[in-house]
Design an enzyme around this catalytic site. Structure first.
Site, PDB file in Angstrom:
ATOM      1  N   ARG A  53      47.448 142.996 -30.897  1.00  0.00           N
ATOM      2  CA  ARG A  53      47.289 143.174 -29.459  1.00  0.00           C
ATOM      3  C   ARG A  53      47.824 141.926 -28.749  1.00  0.00           C
ATOM      4  O   ARG A  53      48.247 140.968 -29.387  1.00  0.00           O
ATOM      5  CB  ARG A  53      45.806 143.419 -29.109  1.00  0.00           C
ATOM      6  CG  ARG A  53      44.914 142.435 -29.837  1.00  0.00           C
ATOM      7  CD  ARG A  53      43.727 142.026 -29.107  1.00  0.00           C
ATOM      8  NE  ARG A  53      44.031 141.341 -27.885  1.00  0.00           N
ATOM      9  CZ  ARG A  53      44.440 140.066 -27.821  1.00  0.00           C
ATOM     10  NH1 ARG A  53      44.635 139.339 -28.910  1.00  0.00           N
ATOM     11  NH2 ARG A  53      44.680 139.508 -26.659  1.00  0.00           N
ATOM     12  N   GLY A  54      47.770 141.958 -27.400  1.00  0.00           N
ATOM     13  CA  GLY A  54      48.366 140.858 -26.642  1.00  0.00           C
ATOM     14  C   GLY A  54      49.806 141.231 -26.340  1.00  0.00           C
ATOM     15  O   GLY A  54      50.559 141.672 -27.226  1.00  0.00           O
ATOM     16  N   ARG A  90      50.725 151.590 -25.892  1.00  0.00           N
ATOM     17  CA  ARG A  90      50.016 150.845 -24.842  1.00  0.00           C
ATOM     18  C   ARG A  90      50.879 150.875 -23.584  1.00  0.00           C
ATOM     19  O   ARG A  90      52.038 150.472 -23.641  1.00  0.00           O
ATOM     20  CB  ARG A  90      49.776 149.372 -25.235  1.00  0.00           C
ATOM     21  CG  ARG A  90      49.070 149.076 -26.545  1.00  0.00           C
ATOM     22  CD  ARG A  90      47.556 149.106 -26.522  1.00  0.00           C
ATOM     23  NE  ARG A  90      46.834 148.516 -25.452  1.00  0.00           N
ATOM     24  CZ  ARG A  90      46.318 147.265 -25.440  1.00  0.00           C
ATOM     25  NH1 ARG A  90      46.520 146.466 -26.464  1.00  0.00           N
ATOM     26  NH2 ARG A  90      45.607 146.836 -24.427  1.00  0.00           N
ATOM     27  N   GLN A 202      37.580 139.945 -26.162  1.00  0.00           N
ATOM     28  CA  GLN A 202      38.672 139.160 -26.765  1.00  0.00           C
ATOM     29  C   GLN A 202      38.470 137.659 -26.579  1.00  0.00           C
ATOM     30  O   GLN A 202      38.949 136.871 -27.392  1.00  0.00           O
ATOM     31  CB  GLN A 202      40.031 139.569 -26.169  1.00  0.00           C
ATOM     32  CG  GLN A 202      40.506 140.954 -26.542  1.00  0.00           C
ATOM     33  CD  GLN A 202      40.175 141.965 -25.475  1.00  0.00           C
ATOM     34  OE1 GLN A 202      39.118 141.891 -24.850  1.00  0.00           O
ATOM     35  NE2 GLN A 202      41.058 142.918 -25.256  1.00  0.00           N
ATOM     36  N   ASP A 243      50.063 140.482 -18.529  1.00  0.00           N
ATOM     37  CA  ASP A 243      50.651 141.609 -19.263  1.00  0.00           C
ATOM     38  C   ASP A 243      51.875 142.171 -18.554  1.00  0.00           C
ATOM     39  O   ASP A 243      52.735 142.788 -19.160  1.00  0.00           O
ATOM     40  CB  ASP A 243      49.608 142.702 -19.468  1.00  0.00           C
ATOM     41  CG  ASP A 243      48.533 142.214 -20.427  1.00  0.00           C
ATOM     42  OD1 ASP A 243      47.609 141.510 -19.974  1.00  0.00           O
ATOM     43  OD2 ASP A 243      48.653 142.490 -21.636  1.00  0.00           O
ATOM     44  N   LYS A 254      44.285 141.208 -18.014  1.00  0.00           N
ATOM     45  CA  LYS A 254      43.045 141.832 -18.492  1.00  0.00           C
ATOM     46  C   LYS A 254      42.017 141.977 -17.362  1.00  0.00           C
ATOM     47  O   LYS A 254      41.852 141.083 -16.529  1.00  0.00           O
ATOM     48  CB  LYS A 254      42.497 140.979 -19.638  1.00  0.00           C
ATOM     49  CG  LYS A 254      41.237 141.478 -20.283  1.00  0.00           C
ATOM     50  CD  LYS A 254      41.326 142.913 -20.786  1.00  0.00           C
ATOM     51  CE  LYS A 254      42.418 143.158 -21.795  1.00  0.00           C
ATOM     52  NZ  LYS A 254      42.586 144.603 -22.122  1.00  0.00           N
TER      53      LYS A 254
HETATM   54  O1  MRU Z   1      44.308 144.525 -24.198  1.00  0.00           O
HETATM   55  P1  MRU Z   1      44.851 143.304 -24.860  1.00  0.00           P
HETATM   56  O2  MRU Z   1      43.857 142.541 -25.653  1.00  0.00           O
HETATM   57  O3  MRU Z   1      46.135 143.573 -25.601  1.00  0.00           O
HETATM   58  O4  MRU Z   1      45.175 142.437 -23.582  1.00  0.00           O
HETATM   59  C1  MRU Z   1      46.172 141.583 -23.495  1.00  0.00           C
HETATM   60  C2  MRU Z   1      45.616 140.271 -23.276  1.00  0.00           C
HETATM   61  O5  MRU Z   1      45.108 139.647 -24.175  1.00  0.00           O
HETATM   62  C3  MRU Z   1      45.636 139.681 -21.996  1.00  0.00           C
HETATM   63  O6  MRU Z   1      45.617 140.433 -20.921  1.00  0.00           O
HETATM   64  C4  MRU Z   1      46.371 138.420 -21.969  1.00  0.00           C
HETATM   65  O7  MRU Z   1      45.806 137.616 -21.052  1.00  0.00           O
HETATM   66  C5  MRU Z   1      47.848 138.544 -21.791  1.00  0.00           C
HETATM   67  S1  MRU Z   1      48.715 138.591 -23.306  1.00  0.00           S
HETATM   68  C6  MRU Z   1      49.232 136.955 -23.581  1.00  0.00           C
END
Ligand code: MRU
Length: 371
Positions: A53-54, A90, A202, A243, A254
């Protein structure tokens, strides 16, 4: 970054060259388990279930996924099928689409026999570029932390971060965490308030784990605590990831990020967003209305998972039977609440002009990563 003294990355090519390896992020912080992904379907499943993820990491993982698909079947139909399956995993982070398109552009005009090897090369380059970008973000963000340290009597800088924009969300270094790691490694006294980040936690599970393993001083706080800390002058700077960032600088990140930006604005705390350029979506201007916001399953809100005192892993329900829940994965912080964007090309205002000047050349072409 290091795990128990050993340098690790969040994704790698397995030694036999036939699969990729990942850390199963659904089991952290209590169990460190790596997984081998040998097909595009396995990669898609790992992204969907958030084993990986990320935003930056899912882009790189998906790029390797196309390689795995082409290794089995290098036809146009196979490429299109794998592209659509991986893209659908996603919806919010734009890095996924960017990375997939990068691989498709590389391979589509090649003879079938050459496609898989070219896809592997491109995916490996994307992984290395991600590391270089984050290192550069780290250097630019480090200056902000050093400036604050120089101004404070005790020299201690308190950062607040949300979710996990750490090395686990990228290939290495992380985005929001890169300046922190560099400050810590360089001897600056830095401490991080880590938002737990419900519903999947997270922050509590991943960011805290990263910092604990690397020795960065940190404190996990419930999501609702940030405003209180800012009112009391206990936060010097907020640094979060992203994101997707729109062409005018609206930041999608997030869920809960927006509330931190409001509190920071109200209390005069600088609010920075660290992001690699593939996170910028120049096709979208109005981040509030144009970015698709992922909605995830109700169970993520209705339950909490963790380790019991006797070491078992359990999931328990925390809402009444039958109560409806909502699970929006992301929110959008308007550009006006963002003090600056920490990019691999420097710290810039969250404005259409600054973004265009920084990432387009005079002929109006988008600069390539690393150029
Ligand atoms: O839903 P996730 O865990 O994939 O979310 C992404 C994130 O961890 C964040 O939004 C993050 O701050 C950006 S990714 C470096």
């Amino acid at each position: 970054m290091k795990v128990d003294g050993t340098p690790r990355r969040a994704i790698w090519l397995e030694d036999d060259g036939n699969a990729i390896g990942i850390i199963d992020q659904t089991l952290l912080p209590h169990r460190f388990v790596t997984r081998r992904l040998a097909t595009a379907a396995e990669v898609a499943r790992a992204i969907r279930t958030m084993q990986v993820r990320g935003a930056p990491l899912i882009g790189v993982a998906a790029a390797f996924g196309l390689w795995l698909a082409l290794r089995e079947d290098a036809s146009d139909a196979s490429l299109e099928r794998a592209y659509s399956t991986l893209l659908a995993t996603r919806p919010t982070a734009v890095n996924l689409k960017w990375a997939l398109e990068g691989v498709v552009t590389t391979v589509r005009d090649l003879p079938r026999a050459d496609r898989a090897a070219a896809a592997l090369r491109r995916a490996s380059e994307l992984a290395e570029e991600d590391v270089a970008i984050n290192r550069s973000i780290g250097r630019h963000g480090l200056r902000l932390i050093e400036e604050i340290a120089a101004r404070k009597n005790d020299g201690r800088v308190n950062v607040l971060t949300h979710c996990n924009a750490g090395w686990l969300a990228t290939v290495d270094w992380g985005t929001a965490t890169a300046p922190v790691y560099m400050a810590h490694d360089g001897g600056v006294s830095v401490h991080v308030f880590v938002d737990e980040t419900r519903p999947r936690n997270q922050g509590a599970a991943l960011t805290a784990w990263e910092f604990a393993k690397h020795g960065v001083p940190h404190t996990v706080i419930p999501d609702n605590t940030g405003g209180h800390l800012m009112q009391r002058g206990m936060v010097d700077i907020v640094i979060v990831g992203a994101d997707r960032v729109s062409a005018r600088g609206d930041v999608c990140n997030k869920i809960g990020t927006y509330l931190k930006a409001l509190a920071a604005h109200d209390n005069g705390v600088p609010f920075y967003v660290a992001l690699p350029s593939p996170t910028i979506d120049f096709d979208i201007v109005d981040g509030l209305n144009e970015i698709p916001i992922e909605q995830r399953g109700a169970e993520e809100v209705a339950t909490v998972s963790g380790k019991t005192q006797d070491g078992r892993f359990e999931t328990v329900q925390i809402v009444p039977d039958g109560s409806p829940v909502a699970n929006y994965g992301f929110d959008v912080t308007p550009a006006r609440l963002v003090t600056g964007l920490i990019t691999e090309r420097g710290v810039i205002p969250a404005s259409p002009a600054a973004l265009a000047e920084t990432f387009f050349d005079r002929a109006g072409r988008r600069a390539t990563v690393g150029s």
